[in-house]
Design an enzyme around this catalytic site. Structure first.
Site, PDB file in Angstrom:
ATOM      1  N   CYS A 109       0.988  -1.152  -0.126  1.00 12.29           N
ATOM      2  CA  CYS A 109       0.157  -0.262   0.072  1.00 12.29           C
ATOM      3  C   CYS A 109       0.910   1.432   0.042  1.00 12.29           C
ATOM      4  CB  CYS A 109      -1.037   0.099   1.327  1.00 12.29           C
ATOM      5  SG  CYS A 109      -0.221  -0.172   2.787  1.00 12.29           S
ATOM      6  N   CYS A 145       2.972   1.691   3.179  1.00 13.67           N
ATOM      7  CA  CYS A 145       4.217   1.011   3.178  1.00 13.67           C
ATOM      8  C   CYS A 145       5.363   1.179   2.399  1.00 13.67           C
ATOM      9  CB  CYS A 145       3.934  -0.364   2.725  1.00 13.67           C
ATOM     10  SG  CYS A 145       2.290  -1.250   3.090  1.00 13.67           S
TER      11      CYS A 145
END
Lengths: 359, 76
Positions: B10, B13
């Site tokens: 994502c 991250c």
């Protein structure tokens, strides 16, 4: 004279200096609160003045009614949102997913379902974390049905939905929403648990069961860090949803100003028995956060839609979504997904009928 | 030193990875940074909320994007 400057010891945490800072912080918070209230309490007259005084719009016209609604509701909801998201951000520093899992791991099913649904409200949760969270729960032996109670309650009852419901519908409807949302989460989770669906998890998920769980060092936060977390939540959440609030209220304002009262009574009113299941069927694949959908539903309610039908529609949109079920497909077999959606949708439909019958 | 960034790819991250990279560089550490994107591996480390950061196999941060300063404190 001979003492060099470097020897000066930094003030320890509990020194009067930090006490003064705390005192200053309290005064600042109080002033901010008073200022917030002063603005909040005057939003309605301000919206009226802007619409009819500053812009000279005629009273009773479609446009003025829509504009006044918009000018009043947007700042009101955003101000409520900031305060509640800040408060919830602080509360959530006390409820990490790890702690919630530890609480739920040792619980029997029925008690576990109730606890899981309630913890779903306060535990920080974002649908992108749904799968790791699900796996983490299953891994530490939280029963499947209890895990589902959590997964149903967490997105359905959240601070954004509550602010909008309270701001636009009032306390009674917000309370009804919480109680019925919790009931749906508890009963649906319990039902899924009764159906013994464990074999419909993906096989590798089952292998995780009983596996050791690594523990995370507990965050020991002081109040400064908790307040910081609240501010971060405001920046992240309000920064993301404000546009939906504005758009949702704009559509709501349009309906409010232009759709005649009772235009929807035939379509979404109590008499139309099929309106509840239809609202749920339409709402399930739709995905919107509460910020976008609640203002629209509020406007519909004002035009003759029944409360139960409106509640059911909202719950279906917010609580069940296509993206979430697609994410869950990584760990659930199609049959379990179908049961999950089916049980929750049935629960929501029952809520709809119940409130249409009561109000 | 072995630093792992856990997350299924994502946006958050990626931010955490960049922050960790910056922290390592600023501290001048000899560390290897790896992304862990496989769900099974993430769960094995006991992480339920992504993104997360582990140092030498021990999870230090989970569920939030730690800032460069935060990570420097963890690594120092």
């Amino acid at each position: 004279m001979s003492v060099p400057d470097e020897v000066a010891v930094p003030a320890p945490e509990c020194s009067p200096a930090s006490g003064l800072r705390l005192w200053q912080a309290a005064v600042l918070a109080l002033l901010a609160g008073v200022a917030w209230w002063a603005v909040y309490a005057n939003l309605a007259p301000a919206a009226r003045w802007l619409t009819y005084g500053a812009l000279h719009l005629p009273k009773g016209a479609h446009l003025s009614s829509a504009l006044e609604f918009f000018l009043f509701e947007v700042p009101k909801v955003l101000m409520l949102l900031v305060v509640v998201v800040f408060g919830v951000g602080i509360v959530r520093t006390f409820f990490t997913p790890e702690r919630t899992r530890a609480i739920l791991a040792g619980k029997r099913e029925s008690v576990g379902n109730v606890l899981a649904a309630m913890l779903g409200i306060v535990t920080p949760f974002c649908s992108c974390s749904a799968v790791p969270l699900f796996l983490g729960f299953v891994q530490s032996g939280v029963p499947l049905g209890v895990t589902f109670s959590f997964l149903i309650a967490a997105p359905m009852i959240n601070e954004i939905a509550l602010v909008l419901l309270f701001g636009l519908f009032g306390l009674k409807v917000a309370a009804i929403y919480v109680v019925t949302g919790l009931s749906v989460a508890i009963l649906a989770g319990w039902t899924i648990g009764r159906l013994r669906m464990e074999q419909h998890l993906e096989p590798w998920v089952l292998e995780l069961r009983g596996g050791g769980e690594a523990t995370l060092d507990e965050d020991r936060l002081d109040w400064g860090a908790r307040v910081q977390a609240g501010l971060t939540a405001v920046r992240e959440i309000v920064g993301k949803v404000w546009i939906y609030v504005v758009l949702g209220i704009a559509v709501g304002a349009g309906i409010h100003g232009y759709v005649p009262t009772n235009a929807l009574a035939g379509l979404m009113g109590k008499q139309a028995w099929w309106s509840v299941p239809l609202a749920v069927v339409l709402g399930v694949p739709m995905y919107s956060n509460a910020a976008g959908i609640v203002p629209v539903v509020q406007a519909l309610l004002g035009k003759g839609a029944a409360l139960g039908t409106s509640l059911a529609f909202m719950m279906a949109v917010i609580g069940l979504s296509l993206p979430e079920t697609i994410i869950l497909r990584k760990v659930l077999r199609p049959r379990l997904i179908a049961v999950f959606v089916g049980v929750v949708a049935t629960g929501i439909t029952m809520v709809g009928y119940l409130f249409n019958a009561l109000f | 030193m072995d630093i792992q960034i856990l997350g299924t790819g994502c946006a958050k991250c990626k931010t955490l990875y960049a922050n960790a990279e910056a922290a390592v560089k600023e501290l001048g550490l000899d560390a290897t940074l790896t992304k862990v994107e496989d769900l099974r591996e993430i769960i094995k480390l006991g992480v339920m909320t992504t993104p997360a950061l582990a140092v030498n196999g021990k999870v230090k941060v989970a569920g939030k994007v730690a800032t460069v300063a935060d990570i420097k404190k963890l690594l120092a």
